[in-house]
Scaffold this motif. Structure first.
Motif, mmCIF file in Angstrom:
data_model
loop_
_atom_site.group_PDB
_atom_site.id
_atom_site.type_symbol
_atom_site.label_atom_id
_atom_site.label_comp_id
_atom_site.label_asym_id
_atom_site.label_seq_id
_atom_site.Cartn_x
_atom_site.Cartn_y
_atom_site.Cartn_z
ATOM 1 N N ASP A 34 119.052 26.601 38.483
ATOM 2 C CA ASP A 34 117.726 27.150 38.234
ATOM 3 C C ASP A 34 117.061 26.563 36.994
ATOM 4 O O ASP A 34 115.995 26.996 36.604
ATOM 5 C CB ASP A 34 117.791 28.667 38.139
ATOM 6 C CG ASP A 34 118.735 29.152 37.043
ATOM 7 O OD1 ASP A 34 119.217 28.317 36.248
ATOM 8 O OD2 ASP A 34 119.002 30.366 36.996
ATOM 9 N N GLY A 35 117.722 25.605 36.366
ATOM 10 C CA GLY A 35 117.152 24.996 35.167
ATOM 11 C C GLY A 35 117.608 25.655 33.884
ATOM 12 O O GLY A 35 117.268 25.197 32.793
ATOM 13 N N SER A 36 118.398 26.709 33.989
ATOM 14 C CA SER A 36 118.912 27.374 32.783
ATOM 15 C C SER A 36 120.179 26.669 32.312
ATOM 16 O O SER A 36 120.812 25.925 33.067
ATOM 17 C CB SER A 36 119.228 28.842 33.089
ATOM 18 O OG SER A 36 120.335 28.943 33.971
ATOM 19 N N ASN A 37 120.550 26.920 31.065
ATOM 20 C CA ASN A 37 121.816 26.389 30.564
ATOM 21 C C ASN A 37 122.975 26.896 31.405
ATOM 22 O O ASN A 37 123.954 26.194 31.607
ATOM 23 C CB ASN A 37 122.016 26.755 29.097
ATOM 24 C CG ASN A 37 121.106 25.964 28.189
ATOM 25 O OD1 ASN A 37 120.674 24.866 28.521
ATOM 26 N ND2 ASN A 37 120.795 26.530 27.039
ATOM 27 N N TYR A 38 122.858 28.130 31.887
ATOM 28 C CA TYR A 38 123.903 28.692 32.740
ATOM 29 C C TYR A 38 124.085 27.854 34.004
ATOM 30 O O TYR A 38 125.203 27.561 34.419
ATOM 31 C CB TYR A 38 123.557 30.131 33.139
ATOM 32 C CG TYR A 38 123.409 31.086 31.991
ATOM 33 C CD1 TYR A 38 124.456 31.315 31.106
ATOM 34 C CD2 TYR A 38 122.223 31.782 31.806
ATOM 35 C CE1 TYR A 38 124.323 32.214 30.063
ATOM 36 C CE2 TYR A 38 122.085 32.694 30.768
ATOM 37 C CZ TYR A 38 123.138 32.896 29.899
ATOM 38 O OH TYR A 38 123.005 33.791 28.871
ATOM 39 N N GLY A 39 122.983 27.500 34.624
ATOM 40 C CA GLY A 39 123.044 26.693 35.839
ATOM 41 C C GLY A 39 123.668 25.332 35.593
ATOM 42 O O GLY A 39 124.462 24.829 36.406
ATOM 43 N N TYR A 40 123.325 24.711 34.460
ATOM 44 C CA TYR A 40 123.910 23.407 34.134
ATOM 45 C C TYR A 40 125.413 23.522 33.842
ATOM 46 O O TYR A 40 126.172 22.614 34.159
ATOM 47 C CB TYR A 40 123.178 22.760 32.958
ATOM 48 C CG TYR A 40 121.759 22.346 33.302
ATOM 49 C CD1 TYR A 40 121.492 21.552 34.420
ATOM 50 C CD2 TYR A 40 120.688 22.743 32.518
ATOM 51 C CE1 TYR A 40 120.199 21.180 34.745
ATOM 52 C CE2 TYR A 40 119.385 22.373 32.840
ATOM 53 C CZ TYR A 40 119.144 21.595 33.955
ATOM 54 O OH TYR A 40 117.860 21.231 34.269
ATOM 55 N N GLN A 41 125.842 24.655 33.267
ATOM 56 C CA GLN A 41 127.278 24.864 33.054
ATOM 57 C C GLN A 41 128.006 24.934 34.394
ATOM 58 O O GLN A 41 129.086 24.369 34.552
ATOM 59 C CB GLN A 41 127.520 26.153 32.268
ATOM 60 C CG GLN A 41 127.125 26.072 30.822
ATOM 61 C CD GLN A 41 127.215 27.437 30.121
ATOM 62 O OE1 GLN A 41 127.527 28.456 30.737
ATOM 63 N NE2 GLN A 41 126.915 27.443 28.833
ATOM 64 N N ALA A 42 127.418 25.622 35.360
ATOM 65 C CA ALA A 42 128.023 25.705 36.689
ATOM 66 C C ALA A 42 128.068 24.315 37.331
ATOM 67 O O ALA A 42 129.064 23.950 37.979
ATOM 68 C CB ALA A 42 127.242 26.678 37.572
ATOM 69 N N ALA A 43 127.023 23.520 37.130
ATOM 70 C CA ALA A 43 127.010 22.160 37.677
ATOM 71 C C ALA A 43 128.110 21.312 37.063
ATOM 72 O O ALA A 43 128.766 20.528 37.764
ATOM 73 C CB ALA A 43 125.636 21.518 37.452
ATOM 74 N N ASP A 44 128.349 21.475 35.770
ATOM 75 C CA ASP A 44 129.436 20.733 35.113
ATOM 76 C C ASP A 44 130.787 21.078 35.747
ATOM 77 O O ASP A 44 131.613 20.194 35.985
ATOM 78 C CB ASP A 44 129.477 21.042 33.611
ATOM 79 C CG ASP A 44 128.307 20.443 32.853
ATOM 80 O OD1 ASP A 44 127.630 19.546 33.387
ATOM 81 O OD2 ASP A 44 128.060 20.899 31.707
ATOM 82 N N VAL A 45 131.001 22.349 36.025
ATOM 83 C CA VAL A 45 132.252 22.774 36.664
ATOM 84 C C VAL A 45 132.335 22.174 38.074
ATOM 85 O O VAL A 45 133.389 21.675 38.486
ATOM 86 C CB VAL A 45 132.360 24.314 36.697
ATOM 87 C CG1 VAL A 45 133.533 24.766 37.563
ATOM 88 C CG2 VAL A 45 132.483 24.869 35.281
ATOM 89 N N ALA A 46 131.234 22.217 38.802
ATOM 90 C CA ALA A 46 131.216 21.652 40.160
ATOM 91 C C ALA A 46 131.531 20.155 40.142
ATOM 92 O O ALA A 46 132.262 19.653 41.002
ATOM 93 C CB ALA A 46 129.856 21.902 40.814
ATOM 94 N N ILE A 47 131.008 19.436 39.164
ATOM 95 C CA ILE A 47 131.270 18.002 39.046
ATOM 96 C C ILE A 47 132.753 17.765 38.788
ATOM 97 O O ILE A 47 133.359 16.858 39.389
ATOM 98 C CB ILE A 47 130.379 17.371 37.953
ATOM 99 C CG1 ILE A 47 128.917 17.353 38.418
ATOM 100 C CG2 ILE A 47 130.858 15.957 37.597
ATOM 101 C CD1 ILE A 47 127.915 17.048 37.324
ATOM 102 N N GLU A 48 133.353 18.544 37.919
ATOM 103 C CA GLU A 48 134.797 18.394 37.643
ATOM 104 C C GLU A 48 135.631 18.654 38.893
ATOM 105 O O GLU A 48 136.593 17.933 39.171
ATOM 106 C CB GLU A 48 135.228 19.320 36.502
ATOM 107 C CG GLU A 48 134.713 18.892 35.153
ATOM 108 C CD GLU A 48 135.127 17.468 34.778
ATOM 109 O OE1 GLU A 48 136.318 17.126 34.951
ATOM 110 O OE2 GLU A 48 134.256 16.699 34.345
#
Length: 141
Positions: free
Chosen positions: A10-24
Motif C-alpha cells: 500500500d506504499g507504507s513502510n509496513y507494506g515494504y517490510q512485507a515485500a522484503d520478507v516475500a523477496i527473501e
C-alpha cells in the motif's frame, strides 16, 4: 514449494517490510512475486494521481526483487481492498500471501483485546485475508 508469492503493498513502510520478507522467501524457493496494489474504488484524489502513485509503489518492489534475481508480476487494480483481497489473491494464483499486520490506514484495526492497543492488533484487510484465504498467509509484524 511456493511458485507464486503474493504481496499486497500500500506504499507504507509496513507494506515494504512485507515485500522484503516475500523477496527473501522467493529467493529461497525460486518463486515469482505477485506484487499487488489496490486503488480504492472511492477516493478523493484523481484517478491519474492514484494510478501514478500505485505504479511507483509497484516499481519500487519490482526493482528491489529484480536486483535479487526474482521475477515480479505487477497487479495494479481498482477495487475495495477489504472486500476484494481474497478474490485478488485467488486471481494471482498465489501459493502464499505475505502481508503486514498494519497498513497505511492505521485507523482500521481489529483488536483481540477489547478497546486496547496491543501486539495482537492487526489491520482490517490483513484480518479479513487471514480468515478467508485458501492459501497460507504469512503475517509480518
Amino acid at each position: 514449494m511456493f511458485d507464486v508469492i503474493a504481496v499486497p503493498v500500500d506504499g507504507s513502510n509496513y507494506g515494504y517490510q512485507a515485500a522484503d520478507v516475500a523477496i527473501e522467501i522467493a529467493k529461497r524457493f525460486n518463486s515469482k512475486i505477485a506484487a499487488v496494489h489496490v486503488l480504492e474504488e472511492f477516493s478523493f484524489s484523481s484517478y491519474d494521481s492514484e494510478e501514478d502513485s500505485g505504479d511507483a509503489i509497484l516499481a519500487k518492489i519490482t526493482e528491489k526483487a529484480n536486483e535479487a534475481g526474482i521475477e515480479v508480476i505487477e497487479h495494479l487494480l481498482t477495487a475495495d481492498p477489504l472486500r476484494d483481497m481474497k478474490f485478488i489473491i485467488d486471481q494471482t494464483r498465489a501459493d502464499l500471501v505475505v502481508i503486514h499486520a498494519h497498513g497505511a490506514n492505521n485507523n482500521r484495526f481489529v483488536s483481540f483485546d477489547e478497546n486496547n492497543v496491543s501486539d495482537t492488533q492487526i489491520g482490517s484487510v490483513s484480518e479479513r485475508l487471514i480468515r478467508n484465504s485458501e492459501v497460507p498467509v504469512l503475517l509480518v509484524k
